[in-house]
Design an enzyme around this catalytic site. Structure first.
Site, PDB file in Angstrom:
ATOM      1  N   SER A 118       5.277  13.960   1.787  1.00  0.00           N
ATOM      2  CA  SER A 118       5.876  14.184   0.466  1.00  0.00           C
ATOM      3  C   SER A 118       6.599  12.946  -0.051  1.00  0.00           C
ATOM      4  CB  SER A 118       6.856  15.359   0.537  1.00  0.00           C
ATOM      5  OG  SER A 118       7.852  15.086   1.525  1.00  0.00           O
ATOM      6  N   TRP A 128       3.443   8.598  -2.833  1.00  0.00           N
ATOM      7  CA  TRP A 128       2.014   8.837  -3.010  1.00  0.00           C
ATOM      8  C   TRP A 128       1.660  10.289  -2.727  1.00  0.00           C
ATOM      9  CZ3 TRP A 128      -1.894   8.489  -5.636  1.00  0.00           C
ATOM     10  CH2 TRP A 128      -3.214   8.399  -5.192  1.00  0.00           C
ATOM     11  N   LYS A 148      -6.222  -4.589   2.245  1.00  0.00           N
ATOM     12  CA  LYS A 148      -5.752  -5.118   0.956  1.00  0.00           C
ATOM     13  C   LYS A 148      -4.228  -5.234   0.931  1.00  0.00           C
ATOM     14  CE  LYS A 148      -4.262  -0.996  -0.595  1.00  0.00           C
ATOM     15  NZ  LYS A 148      -3.116  -0.561  -1.381  1.00  0.00           N
ATOM     16  N   LYS A 185       7.971   3.259   3.169  1.00  0.00           N
ATOM     17  CA  LYS A 185       7.650   2.307   4.226  1.00  0.00           C
ATOM     18  C   LYS A 185       6.710   1.220   3.715  1.00  0.00           C
ATOM     19  CE  LYS A 185      10.046   4.161   7.493  1.00  0.00           C
ATOM     20  NZ  LYS A 185      11.248   3.452   7.950  1.00  0.00           N
ATOM     21  N   GLN A 204       3.682  -1.091   4.293  1.00  0.00           N
ATOM     22  CA  GLN A 204       2.489  -0.984   5.140  1.00  0.00           C
ATOM     23  C   GLN A 204       1.831  -2.330   5.447  1.00  0.00           C
ATOM     24  OE1 GLN A 204       1.549   1.964   6.592  1.00  0.00           O
ATOM     25  NE2 GLN A 204       3.415   2.747   5.694  1.00  0.00           N
TER      26      GLN A 204
END
Length: 366
Positions: A11, A14, A208, A301, A303
């Site tokens: 939750s 995104w 990416k 967070k 990534q």
């Protein structure tokens, strides 16, 4: 056919954004139960001067005030803080949480419904197993014992939640599940194309974020659009080389889908990885990644740095560092105190490079 129950596992920014899309489709299509369950980690937030449980506050207001403030979700989206209750009746599980929490979450949730399927929106979580590069979807497949598809694309969460038009790519090997999963995600503002190439879709989504760190370093150095465009092109080239090394069957067409070049472009111009990498350069060594993450991301967070750390030993083990000079340089700037302007001093002799060595873009090999 019985209507399918859907649960979003996660939750954050995104997770809530994709829940707005899914909730519209569960209400619109007779294939699904209207109600959409979201597993919401039960943390406390300050709201109007009072400490509240995030899930309780969401169920009252339909707004995730911490991770997607200002967006009201439909009334049939229900937050459930107990992971076992959240997934108990789910026929389709949508995984949207940082990859480092996957194993623990599966361990805590107990058995899933027989015949269930999952879709992973998780970017990262790459591991080397017996010389082969393992994917996060592989881990989910192993832990859950059922079919796992992936969904990646040029999707900045706040823009998706606001209903701005975008596209995504569904990587799904099962022809049986593909049509239903497209129905779950596809709508007028969120167009989904399906391909039978899970490794290509998933690895583009993970790598990416590493390239976006390079774009952020560029922004921190106040370089212009030409330089960033060059780094995006080189980045796509290196992503393709890395992916093909481990998965030679990955299709050229996948790199031209939303999960490939489009996701790379949007992440290099927006998104959290670019933003934090710019801050890293501007801080001139005064702030580490953890401090920047805490300061800029509000509990989300980062990534790109995690994925860079995951692929670095893989690149070393397989002698890929010289073949992937930009990813090597990004890692060295991020973790080995290499000067950030090294991002535009990549070694000469890169494969199919559009640059001549005299342009000053590359340094001579010593």
């Amino acid at each position: 056919m019985a209507k399918k129950n859907v649960c979003v596992v996660g939750s954050g920014n995104w997770g809530m954004a994709i829940a707005t899309i899914i909730a519209g489709n569960t209400a619109r299509h007779p294939d699904f139960e209207d109600n959409l369950t979201v597993w919401m980690f039960d943390e406390e937030v300050q709201h109007k001067g009072v400490k509240r449980k995030l899930s309780e506050l969401f169920n009252e207001t339909k707004e995730n005030v911490k991770y997607l403030p200002g967006i009201t979700l439909p009334p049939h989206v229900i937050a459930e803080p107990d992971i076992k209750k959240a997934i108990k009746d789910a026929d389709i599980l949508i995984w949207v949480l940082p990859h480092q929490f996957v194993a623990r979450t599966v361990q805590n949730m107990g058995p899933v419904k027989p015949g269930a399927v999952s879709v992973s929106l998780i970017k990262g979580g790459l591991e080397l197993e017996g010389g082969k590069l393992g994917l996060c979807s592989d881990l989910l497949r192993k832990l859950l014992g059922h079919e796992v598809a992936v969904l990646m694309g040029a999707n900045v969460a706040n823009e998706v939640a606001a209903g701005e038009f975008c596209e995504a790519t569904l990587g799904c090997m099962s022809k049986e599940h593909q049509p239903l999963l497209i129905k779950l995600f596809d709508c007028q503002t969120f167009r989904v194309t399906a391909v039978d190439d899970i490794p290509g879709v998933e690895l583009c989504g993970a790598l990416k974020n590493v390239v976006a760190l390079g774009a952020g370093f560029c922004d921190g150095l106040d370089y212009g659009g030409n330089t960033k465009a060059a780094l995006i092109r080189i980045g796509l080239q290196e992503m393709k080389l890395f992916i093909r090394y481990f998965y030679p069957e990955v299709k050229d067409a996948t790199f031209l889908e939303s999960c490939g070049v489009a996701d790379l472009i949007t992440t290099c111009f927006g998104g959290r990885n670019r933003k934090c990498a710019e801050a890293f350069v501007r801080a001139k060594g005064a702030k580490g990644w953890e401090a920047i993450e805490k300061e800029l991301l509000g509990g989300q967070k980062l990534q790109g740095t995690l994925t860079a750390q995951e692929i670095w030993p893989v690149m070393q083990k397989h002698n890929l560092c010289e073949k992937l000079p930009m990813m090597t340089t990004i890692y060295q700037i991020a973790f080995e105190d290499k000067a950030p302007w090294g991002i535009v001093k990549l070694p000469s002799g890169m494969p199919t490079s559009a640059f001549h060595k005299d342009d000053g873009f590359f340094e001579e090999k010593k």
